[in-house]
Each structure stands twice: as C-alpha cells, then as structure tokens.
Design an enzyme around this catalytic site. Sequence first.
Site, PDB file in Angstrom:
ATOM      1  N   LYS A 134       0.828  -1.197   0.000  1.00  0.00           N
ATOM      2  CA  LYS A 134       0.000   0.000   0.000  1.00  0.00           C
ATOM      3  C   LYS A 134       0.867   1.254   0.000  1.00  0.00           C
ATOM      4  CE  LYS A 134      -3.792  -0.845   2.251  1.00  0.00           C
ATOM      5  NZ  LYS A 134      -4.373  -1.184   3.555  1.00  0.00           N
TER       6      LYS A 134
ATOM      7  N   ARG B  42      -3.482   2.854   8.429  1.00  0.00           N
ATOM      8  CA  ARG B  42      -3.719   1.522   7.851  1.00  0.00           C
ATOM      9  C   ARG B  42      -2.437   0.705   7.859  1.00  0.00           C
ATOM     10  NH1 ARG B  42      -6.372   4.802   4.018  1.00  0.00           N
ATOM     11  NH2 ARG B  42      -8.599   4.342   3.763  1.00  0.00           N
TER      12      ARG B  42
ATOM     13  N   GLY C 168      -5.978 -10.963   9.256  1.00  0.00           N
ATOM     14  CA  GLY C 168      -5.569 -10.915  10.652  1.00  0.00           C
ATOM     15  C   GLY C 168      -4.800  -9.644  10.965  1.00  0.00           C
TER      16      GLY C 168
ATOM     17  N   MET D 127      -4.115  -5.564  11.063  1.00  0.00           N
ATOM     18  CA  MET D 127      -5.020  -4.504  11.471  1.00  0.00           C
ATOM     19  C   MET D 127      -5.647  -3.814  10.276  1.00  0.00           C
ATOM     20  SD  MET D 127      -4.360  -1.583  14.184  1.00  0.00           S
ATOM     21  CE  MET D 127      -4.532  -0.273  13.011  1.00  0.00           C
TER      22      MET D 127
ATOM     23  N   ARG E 171      -5.610   0.038  -8.825  1.00  0.00           N
ATOM     24  CA  ARG E 171      -5.077  -1.318  -9.012  1.00  0.00           C
ATOM     25  C   ARG E 171      -5.509  -1.786 -10.400  1.00  0.00           C
ATOM     26  NH1 ARG E 171      -9.120  -3.714  -4.409  1.00  0.00           N
ATOM     27  NH2 ARG E 171     -11.029  -3.065  -5.423  1.00  0.00           N
TER      28      ARG E 171
ATOM     29  N   HIS F 244     -13.514 -40.313 -14.657  1.00  0.00           N
ATOM     30  CA  HIS F 244     -14.024 -40.564 -16.008  1.00  0.00           C
ATOM     31  C   HIS F 244     -14.865 -39.389 -16.484  1.00  0.00           C
ATOM     32  CE1 HIS F 244     -16.966 -42.265 -18.902  1.00  0.00           C
ATOM     33  NE2 HIS F 244     -15.870 -42.829 -19.379  1.00  0.00           N
TER      34      HIS F 244
ATOM     35  N   ARG G 260      -6.285 -42.219 -27.465  1.00  0.00           N
ATOM     36  CA  ARG G 260      -6.543 -43.433 -26.685  1.00  0.00           C
ATOM     37  C   ARG G 260      -7.306 -44.389 -27.584  1.00  0.00           C
ATOM     38  NH1 ARG G 260      -8.584 -39.201 -24.314  1.00  0.00           N
ATOM     39  NH2 ARG G 260      -7.533 -38.242 -22.533  1.00  0.00           N
TER      40      ARG G 260
ATOM     41  N   ARG H  11      -1.680 -44.223 -28.657  1.00  0.00           N
ATOM     42  CA  ARG H  11      -1.291 -45.079 -27.542  1.00  0.00           C
ATOM     43  C   ARG H  11      -1.916 -46.461 -27.709  1.00  0.00           C
ATOM     44  NH1 ARG H  11      -3.229 -43.464 -21.609  1.00  0.00           N
ATOM     45  NH2 ARG H  11      -5.219 -44.211 -22.403  1.00  0.00           N
TER      46      ARG H  11
ATOM     47  N   GLU I 201       5.147 -42.758 -17.210  1.00  0.00           N
ATOM     48  CA  GLU I 201       4.044 -42.552 -16.271  1.00  0.00           C
ATOM     49  C   GLU I 201       4.187 -43.437 -15.037  1.00  0.00           C
ATOM     50  OE1 GLU I 201       0.337 -43.677 -18.191  1.00  0.00           O
ATOM     51  OE2 GLU I 201       1.371 -45.131 -19.438  1.00  0.00           O
TER      52      GLU I 201
ATOM     53  N   SER J 157       6.577 -39.344 -23.736  1.00  0.00           N
ATOM     54  CA  SER J 157       5.426 -38.504 -23.433  1.00  0.00           C
ATOM     55  C   SER J 157       5.040 -38.748 -21.988  1.00  0.00           C
ATOM     56  CB  SER J 157       4.267 -38.856 -24.368  1.00  0.00           C
ATOM     57  OG  SER J 157       3.149 -38.078 -24.036  1.00  0.00           O
TER      58      SER J 157
ATOM     59  N   GLY K 277       2.926 -39.140 -18.979  1.00  0.00           N
ATOM     60  CA  GLY K 277       1.532 -39.347 -18.583  1.00  0.00           C
ATOM     61  C   GLY K 277       1.437 -38.938 -17.124  1.00  0.00           C
ATOM     62  N   THR K 278       1.248 -37.655 -16.908  1.00  0.00           N
ATOM     63  CA  THR K 278       1.355 -37.170 -15.527  1.00  0.00           C
ATOM     64  C   THR K 278       0.148 -37.531 -14.671  1.00  0.00           C
ATOM     65  OG1 THR K 278       0.695 -35.021 -16.395  1.00  0.00           O
ATOM     66  CG2 THR K 278       3.026 -35.355 -15.925  1.00  0.00           C
ATOM     67  N   ASN K 279      -0.937 -37.998 -15.273  1.00  0.00           N
ATOM     68  CA  ASN K 279      -2.041 -38.470 -14.419  1.00  0.00           C
ATOM     69  C   ASN K 279      -1.577 -39.686 -13.629  1.00  0.00           C
ATOM     70  OD1 ASN K 279      -3.521 -36.588 -15.789  1.00  0.00           O
ATOM     71  ND2 ASN K 279      -4.787 -38.046 -16.905  1.00  0.00           N
ATOM     72  N   ASP K 280      -1.129 -40.699 -14.347  1.00  0.00           N
ATOM     73  CA  ASP K 280      -0.696 -41.907 -13.652  1.00  0.00           C
ATOM     74  C   ASP K 280       0.581 -41.661 -12.861  1.00  0.00           C
ATOM     75  OD1 ASP K 280      -2.857 -43.259 -14.491  1.00  0.00           O
ATOM     76  OD2 ASP K 280      -1.829 -44.687 -15.775  1.00  0.00           O
TER      77      ASP K 280
ATOM     78  N   CYS L  20       1.209 -35.539 -21.925  1.00  0.00           N
ATOM     79  CA  CYS L  20      -0.150 -35.759 -22.405  1.00  0.00           C
ATOM     80  C   CYS L  20      -1.118 -36.014 -21.272  1.00  0.00           C
ATOM     81  CB  CYS L  20      -0.190 -36.893 -23.420  1.00  0.00           C
ATOM     82  SG  CYS L  20       0.229 -38.496 -22.720  1.00  0.00           S
TER      83      CYS L  20
ATOM     84  N   TYR M 240       6.570 -30.238 -26.556  1.00  0.00           N
ATOM     85  CA  TYR M 240       5.151 -29.902 -26.675  1.00  0.00           C
ATOM     86  C   TYR M 240       4.381 -30.268 -25.416  1.00  0.00           C
ATOM     87  CZ  TYR M 240       4.264 -34.863 -27.492  1.00  0.00           C
ATOM     88  OH  TYR M 240       4.176 -36.224 -27.341  1.00  0.00           O
TER      89      TYR M 240
END
Lengths: 892, 892
Positions: free
Chosen positions: A29, A98, A107, A109, A342, A461, A567, A623, A750, A769, A771-774, A836, A856
């Site tokens: 501020k 302020r 929290g 003042m 701002r 899913h 897939r 895949r 993965e 590639s 497979g960051t989910n698994d 992917c 990519y």
Amino acid sequence: MKRDEKFVYQFGEGKAEGDRTMKQLLGGKGANLAEMSSIGLPVPPGFTISAEACNLYSESGEWPDGLEQQVEEGLKTLENQMGAKLGDPENPLLLSGRSGAAISMPGMMDSVLNLGLNDEVVEGLAKKVNNKRFAYDSYRRFIDMFGEVVMGIDHDQFEQAISKLKKEKGADVDTDLDADAMKDLVDRYKAIYRQHTGYMFPQDPLEQLHFTITGVFDSWNNPRAVKYRQINKIRGIMGTGVNIQAMVFGNMGESSATGVCFTRNPSTGERELYGEFLTNAQGEDVVAGIRTPKPIEKLKDIMPESYEQLDEATQKLERHYQDMQDIEFTIQEGKLYLLQTRNGKRTGIAAVRIAVDMVDEGLVDKEKAVKDLVEPRHVEQLLHPQLEEGDVNKEDWIGSGLPASPGAAVGKVVFDSDDAEKAHEQGEKVILVRIETSPEDVGGMSAAEGILTSRGGMTSHAAVVARGWGKPCVAGCDDIVVNYRNKSFTNGTITVKEGDWISIDGTEGNVIRGKKPLSEPTFGEDFKKFMKWVDEIRTMNVRTNADTPEDAQKAIEFGAEGIGLTRTEHMFFGDDRIAAMRRMILSENSDERREHLEKLQPYQKEDFKGIFEAMEGRPVTIRLLDPPLHEFLPDREEEIEQIADRLDITRERLNKKIELLKEFNPMMGHRGCRLGIVYPEITEMQTRAILEAAVELVQEGKEVVPEIMVPLVGSAAEFINQKEIIEQTAKELFEEIGQSVDFQVGTMIEVPRAAMTADKIAQDADFFSFGTNDLTQLTFGFSRDDASKFIPHYVQEKILPQDPFQSLDQEGVGALVQIATEKGRGVKEDLKIGICGEHGGDPESIEFCFNIGMNYVSCSPYRIPVARLSAAQSQLKMKRQKDKTAEKASVS
Amino acid sequence: MKRDEKFVYQFGEGKAEGDRTMKQLLGGKGANLAEMSSIGLPVPPGFTISAEACNLYSESGEWPDGLEQQVEEGLKTLENQMGAKLGDPENPLLLSGRSGAAISMPGMMDSVLNLGLNDEVVEGLAKKVNNKRFAYDSYRRFIDMFGEVVMGIDHDQFEQAISKLKKEKGADVDTDLDADAMKDLVDRYKAIYRQHTGYMFPQDPLEQLHFTITGVFDSWNNPRAVKYRQINKIRGIMGTGVNIQAMVFGNMGESSATGVCFTRNPSTGERELYGEFLTNAQGEDVVAGIRTPKPIEKLKDIMPESYEQLDEATQKLERHYQDMQDIEFTIQEGKLYLLQTRNGKRTGIAAVRIAVDMVDEGLVDKEKAVKDLVEPRHVEQLLHPQLEEGDVNKEDWIGSGLPASPGAAVGKVVFDSDDAEKAHEQGEKVILVRIETSPEDVGGMSAAEGILTSRGGMTSHAAVVARGWGKPCVAGCDDIVVNYRNKSFTNGTITVKEGDWISIDGTEGNVIRGKKPLSEPTFGEDFKKFMKWVDEIRTMNVRTNADTPEDAQKAIEFGAEGIGLTRTEHMFFGDDRIAAMRRMILSENSDERREHLEKLQPYQKEDFKGIFEAMEGRPVTIRLLDPPLHEFLPDREEEIEQIADRLDITRERLNKKIELLKEFNPMMGHRGCRLGIVYPEITEMQTRAILEAAVELVQEGKEVVPEIMVPLVGSAAEFINQKEIIEQTAKELFEEIGQSVDFQVGTMIEVPRAAMTADKIAQDADFFSFGTNDLTQLTFGFSRDDASKFIPHYVQEKILPQDPFQSLDQEGVGALVQIATEKGRGVKEDLKIGICGEHGGDPESIEFCFNIGMNYVSCSPYRIPVARLSAAQSQLKMKRQKDKTAEKASVS
C-alpha cells in the site's frame, strides 16, 4: 541502533520518498501511494512508517530510537501540506491509519479513520463543515474503529448500542438518527470503551496516533497473522508498514462526491471511463446500497471540472501502469483525490479487447499484451458459455464440487444415460447427474448439456470425458447425495427430482437450482489477432488429446499442431465392436484371440484413417491399448446374463472369466504394455491397423506422421519387447503391401521406475510422453478415484498447496519428470519430449514443462488456446529473467 | 595378424601354460584343467585353444594364421606325453573335444568323445584292449556325437537305428548287443551320417579334429547361444575356448574304474572320502544305473594303491581350493586321472559343520568360512523342516507356485479356516488351501501345518503371515484351480479332495500329492559357533518384524537386535476389539470416534507392554495404523447381517458405510498417515497407548526404547502434521503422569514422492525406514495382489530378472532408496536408516542395504539368521573390494 536510521517516508504534492519498487520496506500500500504521488496524481498526502520499524519494535517491544521524532516531523510536514493541524478545533486535520505489508494477509489490522477527533475537535469540525451530524457520526465511527482494531473491543458491543438507541428513537436505519442522537451515541460508545479498557477514551490526538501505530505493529504478531504466515510459508518479510494519511471527505456537501471507476469497460473492454459515484457521500454509503449511485458520465454534467480531472488522472494511471485500472476516488469540495488504484478485474472478452486496443493505441507492445494483459482463465472463459454475472440467490445454491470441465450449462435433471439420450432426441436439454460415470454412460454424457457427479476427482471418467468434449462438468460434488431409486438428489435442504431444472457452472464448480441465464461464447477478430501474436512468440508446440476425427477437427480449429494422445480403447466400445472385444477377452489361447482381433482390426483402421486425415499431415501419437481387460466386461447381474446370451456362451463361463480378471488395484494391475507383452497379438493387431491406415493414405498421396506410443512402461526391457513386435509387424506388413511409411515408436513415462531408468529406455525410444495423471497417482500413491476422500482435507489444511491432479506437483512428480528428461536427453540429445496428462492444459504446469525444455504439451481441444497462451507467457517470463540476469551481470 | 600370436595352451604332467585366473582367455574349463595340472594332480594331458582364436575366426570365417600349426604342435606334444599317436592303429591316441567359455551357457557345443577312431583304428583298439565290443561301441558313440554336435544331425536318427537293431536282435537293453551287433551299428550310423551330410564319415583323424574345433567355434554364434547372451546381457566375452584332451578309459578291465567322490560327507559334513565307483566302467554306466556302484571305501580293498592316490589327490585339491570338493575320476589300468573338480553341493547342516571343522583344522580362517563356506540358503534350511532328499514320483507332482515361506509341511487338505481349527483341535495335521487368504483366515492359518494359495504373490497376505510365523507356504500356485463348493482342487489331472494328504515345499514352491517324509530342523553347537563368528564380523544391525510378544521372543532367540516393524492393525482383529474398532469406524463425528478409541486403547497398551518387555530394552519401532478402514468391515452378506445385529445398528447403516468406504484401488487409497491426518484422534490414541505402556514399564525400572513410525508419508507436511500430534499428546500425557520417556518419531519411506523429497522430511524425522513392499508396488505400478498374473511371464521372458517383491529391484526401486538415503543424510548426517519390507530378509537385497550404508535391516523372525549371515558376507565382500582397490593403488 543508529539514531539517524530512516523510518518515515513522506508522500504527497507530487513527490514521494518511496516508489513502487519498495514494497519490502514500505508494504504494497505504502509503495503504491508513493508511486501515485510521485507521478503527480492527487493523493491525500501522508507518510509511511517502514516495516523495519515494525521489525525493531517486535524485537524490543519498544519504538526504535528516532521513530517518535520522525513521526512528529512527518506529521508537521503533513500539517503544512494540508494547511490544517491535528487537534486544532479551528482547523482540524483528521487522519487515517492503515497497515500494509509486502504481501497482504488476513488478521492484520484494518483501517482506523477520522483519527484526531476528540470532544473539542468534533465541535470545531461541526462548525467548520457546518454539519453537526456529520461531525458526531465521524466521531462515533472513530471510537468504534479505534476501540475495535486498536483495543480489541468486540465490534458487536458498539452495534448493540446503536440498535438500542434506534429502538429508543423509533428509527429504522442509521440515517434516521439526527445530530443529537449521534452525540448521544458518542457518549454511549465512550462508556463502552471505558468499561472494556478501564481507561477513558484518549482525548489527545497525538496519543491516538501513537496507539494506532503501536496497534498496527502489534497486529503483525497477533496469533492469526502468525499462523497465516506459518501455513503459507511466508518468510523473509520483516513486518508491516503503517500508512498515516490525511482524511478527505466526499460527504462535505454537494460539491463533494465519492466513487469508483475503470479506465475501460470491464465487461466489454470498450475504451471509456466506466463507473459510478454518489455526491455528498462516503465510500461506505455506496456499499450500504441506501442510495443508488449514478453512472460516471453524469459527473460530467454535475462537476465538469472534476470529471475532467478524473478523466486525465485515470488515463495517466493507465499509461503509467500499462494496464486497465480500477480506481477509488473522492472529491472533497470540488477537489479530486485518488485513494487507490489497481489493475482492474475484467471478463475474458474485455481482456482480449483491451490487450488488442492497447497495442493498437501504442500503449503497450505485443509482448507486454501477451504476457500481462490476458490471463489464461480469460481465454478459457471465451470458449465456453458462462453463467451471466449477477448474484445467485442463496436459497438456490445447492452445493459445490470440483470445477472439472469449464463452462456453464442448464438443463432438466436425469439420472440415467438412456433417459438422457431419449430426452435429447426429443429436443430436451438435460443435465446428467450420476454418483460417478463409466464408459457405459458415454452416450448419455454426449446427449447431456452438462454432467454432475457426486464422486470422483479432476481426472475421474466424467471429468476427463467432459473436458475432452468441452462440456461443462462439476465432479465430486459431495454436498449432495444421489438416490438412483427415487430419481432424486438432495443436499439435505433442497431435493431435486428428475425433470427439475438446474444450472451448473463447471468453471467455478457450482450447482444451482433452476434455469439461470447463460452468456454464449464469443470468438471475435480481436481474439484471432491476439492469438496470432501469442503464436508468433511461442516456440513450444501445443498438441491435443483426441480419440475421434471430430475431436481432431475441433482441436485444429483451436490451433492444435498435432495429436499428443489418441486413446485406442474408446474405439472398442462401439456396439458392433464390443462383442468382438469381449470374445477376444474370453479366448482360451492366442489363436482364438487372434481370430477375434482380426475382426476388430478393420474398425480400428478406419478410426485411424479418419484421425490421420483430419490431422492433415500433423503428427499423431497413438497409444496402444491401456486399460485392464475387465473394464470391457460387464459387472451387473442383468448385464452378465444378457451378454452371455449375445456371445452365445454360458453365464458360468462369463462369470468365471470376470472372476479371473477381477483385480484388487486395477490401476496397478494387468494393463498398459503388460497386456501387449502377455498377449503380443494385441500389439500386432493395433500396429497393423495403424500402419495399414497410414499406408493407404500415403497411397492416396496424403501425408501421415504416425507415432506409436507404448503405455505404462517401467523398464527398457518392456519397451524393447513391444518395439520389436511393432517393428516386426511393420516389416511384414510393408513387405506384403509393397509400400512403407515412416513412423516412430516411443513411450509414455508414467511409472516412477520409467523416470528412474529413462536413460536406458531412451536408447531405443524415439520420444517420451509424460503421462502425468498416472505418474501423479504412483508418485503420491494416490488413487485418483479414491483420493477425493482426503485431498480436499489436505488442501484445506495446507498439507497440499493444491490438488496435484489439477496442477502438477513440481516438488515431487515434477522432480521425477525432470530426472527423466535429463536422463533421456543425456543419452539422446534431441529426444522429443512432451506431456499428455491432464496437466498439459494447466497454465502453471505448462510453465514447468516449458522451463524443463519439453517440445510440446498436449491437452483436450477446449484447452488448446489456454495452453498456447500459457506457453507464450512462460517463454516471455523466462526471457525476462534472462534479461534481468544479463543486466545484473553487465552491471557488476 | 601376428604370426607368433599364442592360441594354444598346453597342460599335463604337472605343468600348464595357463592357470585358474585365465578364465577370460581359456574359458572356465580350460583354466581349471590347467590349474589342476600345474599343482601336480594327474589330469589327462591336453591343450586349450584360446577364446581369442574363436573371436578371430568369428570375424573372418577362417582359422587365424598360426592356429593350424600350433594345434599340430600341441597334438605332437600330447602324443609324446601319452606315448601314443592319433590315427595309429597300433597304438592309438583318442581325444575328447569340449567347448568352454568364461561363463557357461546353454546352446554351446557339448562333448565329442573318442575322437580319432576310424575303420582301421577301431580294429587296432580292439586288439590292443582285447575287447572288440568296447572298440566298436566307442566308435559308434563317436559317430553319434560327432554327427550330432558337429554336423547337426538329429540325435533321434541314431536312437531309432539302435532301437531297430535291438528289435531285430531281440535285445532288451544296449548291453545285450554283442560286438558284431555294434559293428553292424557302426555301418548303420555311417549311412545315417552320409544321408544327412552328403559326405562319407571322415576317416582322417586330423580332419575329425579340425572339424571338431571349427564346430566348437561355430557353436559360439549359433542362434541359441547368441540369444542367450543377448537376454542375459553377457557382453565383453570374445568367444569360447576349445579343450582337446587325451581320452582315458575306466572300462579297460578290472584294474580300471570310474567314480565320483566328495572330500567330506555332503549330507552330514563329516570329514571322510565319500562317494562311489564302478570297476571296468565308464561314467555313463554309473548314470545308466545298470550296475550298482560300490561305496568308495571298497576301493581301498580292491585297488589300495589307487585309493591312496585318490585320497591324497583329493585332500590336496581341498586344501588348494579351500573348500569341500566334488571330484570325477577315472582309473585306467591302475593309473588315476582326475577329470573334474568343483566345490561340492551340500546340505545346510553339512555346510555349517564343514565351515567350523575347516577353521578348526586350520585350513581356512573365520572370514573365509563366513564369506564362502556357508550360503544363506544353508542357514535357511537349518531353520525349517525339509522334504527328505529323494526323487518325487512324477505322477505325484501337483504343481508349483511361489516359494512364499520356506520349509516343508505335510497334512490333510482343508479349505476353510474353521475346519482347520477344528481339525487342529482334534490333533490332525492339516494344510489350509485357499484361493487367497484374508485377515479372517489367521485362525485357520495358525492351526495349519502349512498354507497353499492359488492366487497372490510373495507379499500376499498368506505369504507375509506365514513367513512371520516360519510356517511353510506355497503361494500363487496357478497350476491348480480351487473349488470351495466341492471342497476340492485340481490341476486338471490330479484332483485333491478335502481330507486327502498333500506335501508342500515352501522352500522350492512345490506341491506334491501324498504324505512325504520330512527331515526335522537341527540347531547344533556348530551352528552357534558359526553364527558367533558371523556376528563378530557383522556391523549392520538385524531387527525383526514382530507384532506380538511371542514373535518378539522367537526373534530374540534367532538373534534380533530390535524390532524394525510392529504393525498395530493386527491388534484390532481380536474378538473383543473388532467390535470397538467397527463402532469407531461407524462413528459420525470425532467425539464419537474418540469414545470408541478410548475402549481400544487399553488393549493396545497391553499389547505394547508385552512387546516392550519381551524386547528387554532393545529399540521397538511401532507403525501407526496403516490399512484402509474398510478392511475392518465385513464384505459378505451373512456377515453384514450378523455384525449389524451385534453392533446394534441397522443393516442399511452398515451397508451405507461399507459403500462409502469402498475403494477402487485400496493400496493407494485412504490409508497410512492419511487416516491419522483426517482423524487425528486415531494417532492420539495410539500415541497414548504406546507411551503409557512405556512409562509404566519405566516406572517398574525397566528399559524401553520406543520409536513411533508414521506410515505412507509422501511429503514433509504430512509428517510434520503427525509429529505435532504425537508430541502434543506425549507432552500432555507426561504432564498428567508426571513421568516421561525418551522416544523417537520417524517415518516409513514407501511412497516415491517421499524418496524424492527426503531432504525435506529428514529435517524433522528421527529415522527413515524403507517400506520396500509398497515402494516396489508404487515404483513399478505393480499391485502385488494382482501382479502374480504377469510377473511369472515377465521373469520367464527375462523382462524382469526376478520377482521384484522377492529381491529388491536395485535399478529402479533401489535407485529411489539411494536417492532418499543421500538426501536424508545430506540434511542429517547421522540419520538412522533401515529397511522393514520383506526384502530385509533377502541376501541380495541385504547386500544392497549394507552397501548404501543402512543401520539395520528388519525381517521376519525366521529369516534373522539368514540376514545376519548376509550382512556379514556383504561386509566381507566390500572389504575384499577395498583391499583390491588399495592393492592396485599401491602397485601403480
């Protein structure tokens, strides 16, 4: 302690001792007030006490040497600037106090306004502004704020007193209380103050100031602020700044006003001063909603001069900050003051238009526009219908779940996939509500406007399929309980039955009763222009995850440069295919399997041809079969009977196979390349289907770039096993046909073990590639289908900063991605690397991918524009850091 | 090619050009023949053609320059030594030719014996030995072997010819054929040879020799050998050696003999020449079993001089090789020849006795005895009953599964836990046969002699529990199908019904029909002496996994130095406890949970007290609750009804909870510290139970070293959360009681993310314990309960070298263990690190743990002696490597 240490930084009258780079010392501020002041904007003057002073106070419990004197000097300067004096009844100066640290935190003042009033000054003020009620109202507010935030008196005490008084006076609202009543209230407030503190309310304005400053210092170490810093790991900030500023009043008669305005229209982006104001009012009055504010252009008629000033000042601010500004202002007796500025919040459409306009107007260059003026979520918004802005009635709010697939949808509730399809055929709009969805629900999901599930995470899913289609979805909404038998769901209060209308907002994760209005997506020339700049800057490719020619087509429209993940298993669910698939699974030996696979092959080939054609020569990563085979078998009694009949086998045999294939932890079971290794004929069939499709198109003179991807590899031996089968099959096929095509064979990374042994795998792989989910599931040991039971708790308790299935966990999963990348490239310098998993569409994750040098990212079609923007922004961010480093190097 | 390159290395007559260190050049066989010869033992002389010659031949397709001449010279030397001449009918020298690379491998060429025979020489031989049948029998064998191994003629062709002849002659066995018949057979064999090769059988002995050597060279590159090297990653060997050696005959009359002997008794270890022989016989005759060989001591009576020679020679060999030797010998007309020596196979009891005796006799020192003379599997054998040696009738062999828990057991088959208990009460011995076991089966498992399951891996419930108890178990025996309804199982051929006897061998994984004799375990003074030496050498500690005071007691007897893993969940399964546990799970809020937990606490406390007392001041690591809560709820309809009644709640409510807790992938679900984080009251209760137990014992003046272990940690935040609860609970408890105890708080490292962030976790953790079961599951993405479907295939196809749940996967999982160790110790130099997965009892894995610097391994009680030996051996191995390195450094 050096006596000459500087703690107090003055600002006002076109000058300032600080600027916006000094956030660490002055707080956010203070630094911004200094900045505005020094570029000549009319800011009520004042001074900021540095965070260092706070730090020294925290250590010793006393004001550091010199601070007292510097505050006095600061005050004197301020008094001179304002031509008024703290505590002078004739010509009183009132102050605000302020807090303001480098990072804002709860929290800390809050504001104390009207500091400087006492029993004498209030009378002087009344006389001066000729408004006794105003003066006493200001005084009682001061006592309230000072009592609460400096002395810790419960604000309710004051509220009760005013309520009691209103009852006594028969007043409905505060404004019904007259000047005398306010004076009465001041007495009652003072009594409360005394009762709770044991002291009289301080009459000495200097003492008031001293207490206020100490109060701000103390608030830095109050338990809530300390806890907040601990939890959020905020370290390295020494304390909070304290801003002491002259009060200005928009309620000093008809030549005074207060308001807020934007330098451009935040909804449309149009270049115009946009906002609203109230004459003879204070900020709180606008919020209280008692009077209706007027649109800002009316100010031109009422106070043409002030309007002119405002217009000029705000344009200057926009030029200075190189962004659309959201400004609070007050006009006191014709004089304009800016209280805050701002960067303004805006809609997606506005963000794009503002960015394009500001480049066209020469205010910013394209890089700045791409880097700062449009956020990924703005682009996201543009692609999906949204709930129209406006408050949702609290009574209609049903619950919230995960924002699983963005956009909003309205429809009548159905609980069954078949019902959804039937309703859709009759032209009805429906929302499919399920506990969770399975591949059998795809028909209904496709027919529905949106999907709501009570279970499952960001990669359930429902979520994955919905995102792929750009269809709104709220997943894992555990506020509701779904009852299939009664065809209803309830949150305990609201019960929604089949056929009732609901609205879901997959961008925010909200579920609302009734049919709410939607705003349709818009794709203008501005958007195209902007995205062209994005692509000019961007070097990392963006591909799509797509399983059908339609998806592929959609993705190209959104700018996909290839397919990062096709897939193949979804292709087995068609009505004519699933029977052959099931017969294959029920086979007793590889010859029998081969026989049924041969029936599937033509279907697969046609699917691949369609996708290759749609992609027009762009690379397509396919895949091989990934899910465990039991996913293709039924699990409900009735179905088992039906299907056994259709396959012309006994129910016992089908049941036996189902029993045999049952798994305790299917995610870690017999799936991925483990299928192709145990049943090589599956890999052979899929390879033939892919390459026959490719060859046939090549023979038609078309370009095809197939990349065959082996899933769930954990060791080089697994990959080599599959690669050999693929290459052998290709060799035989090409010899048969007398025509060959180039293709690559790569692998998913993965499984943690694949990351650890990536150097060995890279020796034979053409690409990786991630497979960051698994990989996320296995690195954490979180089953994504089950983790929704504790991840929300983890996020709430800050054990996790965020759901790792939404945004890549860089510390753990990311570390494995990095190891794998380094190991892979260590062996093969130009190894093609992409991602992917669902993270490929998440901006923060995309930045990570860019930073470690991926070629990519691949994401669902509807996230492609977001990914393109994120990739470009990551690049600009890195460039800026490099520039900075280079600068530093050249300086030192 | 240098003409003077040396390819041929002579041996014989107490001299040799090679020695046993030259395996790379001469192959294993050639190097050992040279060694025996040069220490003065009677070896039939001969020469070895180096692997380098083979390498040059492989490259060019021709014998390298000089080889022809060197072979001729070698032959001449050999002829002189033997006083006989190749191809000389008057005094013929016959030869054998054998391959032999540095590593033995299948597919390489086998032996060619009797080389040098032709139509003329055979007559001369007949005359010389006065035995026409012998001569022609030798000739036809030569044609067979040469035809098969050099020319690739199918051995069956020759077999058919001899069968046909026997039929014609009315002969039952080969020995019924007389000399003329043998001569006839030679003609028939030559015809076969000609038919298949197009050439006459070569009559020139030099040509025979040339062909044989080239045949051996070629076999190095035959597809089977090449494939074998590929799969087994055998690289850096240039080729095979070729051993040409003079033939000796044990069948040249009554002063000739052949036999095998051991320098010590391989069953008991007693120091004596042990073995058997046949006079006037060849090696094959012993194998054929037509005549019964005589015990070796009879040789003393028949040929006292030869016996004397043999005794001396074998003692010399034992001293030279510093190990008990298994020797093949032939006596030709009173002259002894040694044909082969190798370290002898022996039983566990023999191994220990031999080691102790050889130290006592001063033949070896203790280090050598510990390092080389006893293998871990020897110690293993000593601890469990074994099937007595002897052939199992093929008809009785039912199938094989995983050797899940060592030792053998016999009993009547039961299929149900209750039946097992009932039978046990009536004094019957039973084997419990299940598809798989669950915690509900523990009663029956405990009552049974052994356990057989048709599903599940090395770390399935059955395997883990059985190993913990030292009870034999064969798991995942997929040769059989179990039918609970019919109370039978079958392998397709043999069907075993309830009550039938079977024998299982958990050391090898075999299942056999009927009641086979067992040999009981034996623990003698020798064993204690030997293990004392082991412990003197060993520095890494060995702890045990134990959940009860009884297990702990057993483990101490076996030498445990602490407990590395106490699982607390088993304690909840007792009849009186499970109800409270279930009520806790069914609770609606934390107060209710707390109420039921309070009922469990006294039980837990008593359990811990028992364990602490049994361990007498040794460290005890207790893991907090780990499995998902649904494991404590029933899943069968009848049970649900029963239990709902017992808990006095509706079935619906119980069903609803079961439904709510159901997980897709329980291994990665809501378990481990995720329970204690969401339900902190569980952690509080367990902490109180542990520390109250400890305090009470301390008050009795006993020593207690509790280590509280947080399971399934994936991030520092999770660990800190639990540690704070534990410390807060401890503080409150100690204040209440007015007495405190020291305790540590550490964590399992079993989630890949924990390994990747081990530096952060180590900042707050007192110790790490690697849970390599789960770490293996997550690193590979292998569910151990499901992976038995494909791991055997993987191992068979060499995609995995071995089941990673049996022996730690050092490349992948081990890499994570190493990273975690380095990161942890990087932050905290003296961080205590151990392993408590099943791998803690596997010798290879123990060596890995020692090498990366772990403080201890922890394993089930029955594996402790194995672990102690493995730890000592690892240490000696490292010491030797260091010595070698130091030696090299001082030389260079």
